[in-house]
Design an enzyme around this catalytic site. Structure first.
Site, PDB file in Angstrom:
ATOM      1  N   TRP A 101     -10.241 -14.008  -5.119  1.00  0.00           N
ATOM      2  CA  TRP A 101      -8.625 -13.792  -4.610  1.00  0.00           C
ATOM      3  C   TRP A 101      -7.635 -15.611  -4.846  1.00  0.00           C
ATOM      4  CZ3 TRP A 101      -4.872 -10.381  -6.438  1.00  0.00           C
ATOM      5  CH2 TRP A 101      -6.130  -9.085  -6.917  1.00  0.00           C
ATOM      6  N   ASP A 175      -3.884 -16.365   3.446  1.00  0.00           N
ATOM      7  CA  ASP A 175      -3.701 -15.260   2.813  1.00  0.00           C
ATOM      8  C   ASP A 175      -4.923 -13.944   3.048  1.00  0.00           C
ATOM      9  OD1 ASP A 175      -3.725 -12.996   0.896  1.00  0.00           O
ATOM     10  OD2 ASP A 175      -4.599 -13.563  -0.958  1.00  0.00           O
ATOM     11  N   LYS A 199      -2.876  -2.823   2.100  1.00  0.00           N
ATOM     12  CA  LYS A 199      -4.531  -2.814   2.317  1.00  0.00           C
ATOM     13  C   LYS A 199      -4.681  -2.410   3.744  1.00  0.00           C
ATOM     14  CE  LYS A 199      -4.587  -4.850  -1.574  1.00  0.00           C
ATOM     15  NZ  LYS A 199      -5.234  -6.407  -2.165  1.00  0.00           N
TER      16      LYS A 199
END
Ligand SMILES: *Cc1c(COP(=O)(O)O)cnc(C)c1O
Length: 368
Positions: A101, A175, A199
Site C-alpha cells: 500500500w 494511511d 475494512k
C-alpha cells in the site's frame, strides 16, 4: 442461526447488531417514512445522522479540536492522489515504504510532487520495518507518508514515529485504512490520517480523512474542488453529495463501538484489548506449529491482518475447502503474497478466532 465467521480483508465483516439495526430501519428510518438512501443529504434527518456520526467518531478516536473530520469518496487509492494535491505544494515528500500500500502511494505521488524514498523494507520482502533512526528524511519535505498497517503483508507500526525527534518538522500522513478504530491514535504525532471505511468502519464508498486545521487551504490549483480538503471541510463534508448510506452505516458502527466494554475499558480501548487477545491467540498457535508459518518479524506483526502459510502448499485448496465447510470464510491470501490471510477486524469476535484455531489444529492432526 449461526452466521459463518468471515475473515475477509475488505470489504470485511460488519457487526451483526449493526446489520440487524440497518435491516430494521431499512424502509422507515425513525418514523420518517423514508429509507436513509432516499433522504436529501441536506434535510434535517440526514444532517442529524452525519453530525452524530462525526461527534461519535471524534469521541471514540479522541480526535483533538484542531483536527477536522471529513467524510469523502475515492478510497485509500484516491487519497494517494488527493493527499499530494492538497499537501505537497508540488515539492518534496518523503515516503516510508513498508508494503504494497505504501508502495502504491509512493508511485502515485510522482504525478503531483517530488517523492523521495526515505526507507524501504522491500529487500526484506516487507516482513520487518526499517528502524525510524535509519530513515533518510529530507530537510525540505512537505510531509512524510507511511502506511501504519500494511493489509497485504501483515505489518503494523505499533508506535507512530516522533518525526520531531528524528529531526523533521514535516507533518506525518498515515494511511490507517486497515486498522482505524482497532487501537488508539497518538494525534500529537499525526498531521493527517486517511482510510477507506470498508475494512473496519462500514461499507465501501466512504473515505475517512482526519486532518489538522493548519494543513487546509494549500491545495494545488489543479486539485478538483470536490477533493480540496478546505472546500470539503468548509462545507461539512457536503460540498457534493456525500455517500449517505455508507456514512449512516459507519455511524451505526461507531454507536456499536461506543457500547463495547472489556472490564473497565470502553470503546476503542476495549476493542484494542480484544484485538490483542485475538492476535495473540492466532500467532501463538501458528508459532508453536510446525505445519503453519507466519514470516513477519514478531515486533511488527499486524493485529488486524495475519498472513500465514501451510508449509506444504499442496494442501492449500483442501485447507480452504475444509475451512469453508466449517463456516470459516475468505481465508485465501492476497495473490501477491499467496498462502492464507485471516483478517481480525473489530467485528471478528474472539470466538471466531477460536474456531479458526480449532479448525487449523484439526486439519494439521488429520494429516499427521
Ligand atoms: C484497502 C486499502 C487501500 C485501498 O483502498 P481503496 O478503498 O480500495 O482505494 C489503501 N490502503 C490500505 C492500507 C488498504 O488496506
Amino acid at each position: 442461526m449461526q452466521r459463518p465467521y468471515n475473515f475477509s480483508a475488505g470489504p470485511a465483516a460488519m457487526p451483526v447488531e449493526v446489520l440487524q439495526q440497518a435491516a430494521a430501519e431499512m424502509l422507515d428510518w425513525h418514523g420518517s417514512g423514508m429509507s436513509v438512501m432516499e433522504m436529501s443529504h441536506r434535510g434535517k434527518e440526514f444532517m442529524s445522522i452525519i453530525e452524530t456520526a462525526e461527534a461519535d467518531l471524534r469521541e471514540l478516536l479522541a480526535v483533538p479540536p484542531n483536527f477536522r473530520i471529513l467524510f469523502m469518496q475515492g478510497g485509500g487509492l484516491g487519497e494517494n492522489a488527493i493527499v499530494p494535491l492538497n499537501l505537497s505544494r508540488g515539492g518534496v515528500v518523503d515516503f516510508v515504504v513498508t508494503g504494497s500500500w505504501s508502495q502504491k502511494s509512493f508511485k502515485e505521488a510522482r504525478k503531483f510532487c517530488d517523492p523521495h524514498l526515505a526507507a524501504s523494507n522491500e529487500a526484506d520482502c516487507h516482513t520487518r520495518l526499517p528502524a525510524p533512526g535509519s530513515w533518510q528524511l529530507s530537510p525540505d519535505a512537505q510531509y512524510v507518508h507511511l502506511c501504519s498497517n500494511e493489509t497485504i503483508h501483515g505489518v503494523e507500526l505499533h508506535e507512530l514515529p516522533d518525526l520531531k525527534a528524528l529531526g523533521s518538522n514535516a507533518p506525518l500522513v498515515i494511511d490507517f485504512s486497515s486498522h482505524v478504530a482497532s487501537r488508539t491514535v497518538d494525534w500529537r504525532r499525526v498531521g493527517l490520517a486517511f482510510g477507506g471505511a470498508q475494512k473496519n468502519l462500514g461499507p465501501a464508498g466512504v473515505t475517512l480523512v482526519v486532518v489538522r486545521e493548519d494543513l487546509l487551504g494549500h491545495a494545488l490549483s489543479i486539485c478538483p474542488s470536490a477533493f480540496d480538503y478546505k472546500t470539503v471541510a468548509d462545507n461539512g463534508s457536503m460540498y457534493n453529495t456525500p455517500p449517505t448510506y455508507g456514512i449512516y452505516m459507519a455511524g451505526l458502527t461507531f454507536q456499536w463501538l461506543k457500547r463495547q466494554s472489556e472490564g473497565n475499558l470502553r470503546g476503542i480501548a476495549a476493542m484494542e484489548h480484544r484485538n490483542m487477545a485475538k492476535a495473540e491467540l492466532l500467532y501463538g498457535f501458528i508459532d508453536q506449529s510446525s505445519f503453519y508459518v507466519n514470516k513477519v518479524a514478531t515486533d511488527c506483526r499486524s493485529r488486524m491482518n495475519v498472513p500465514f502459510f501451510l508449509r506444504d502448499e499442496s494442501r492449500n485448496e483442501a485447507f480452504l475447502a475444509g475451512a469453508k465447510a466449517a463456516g470459516l470464510l475468505q481465508l485465501k491470501g492476497h495473490k501477491s503474497v499467496g498462502g492464507m490471510r485471516a483478517s481480525l477486524y473489530n467485528a471478528m469476535p474472539l470466538e471466531g478466532v477460536q474456531a479458526l484455531v480449532a479448525y487449523m489444529r484439526d486439519f494439521e492432526q488429520k494429516l499427521a
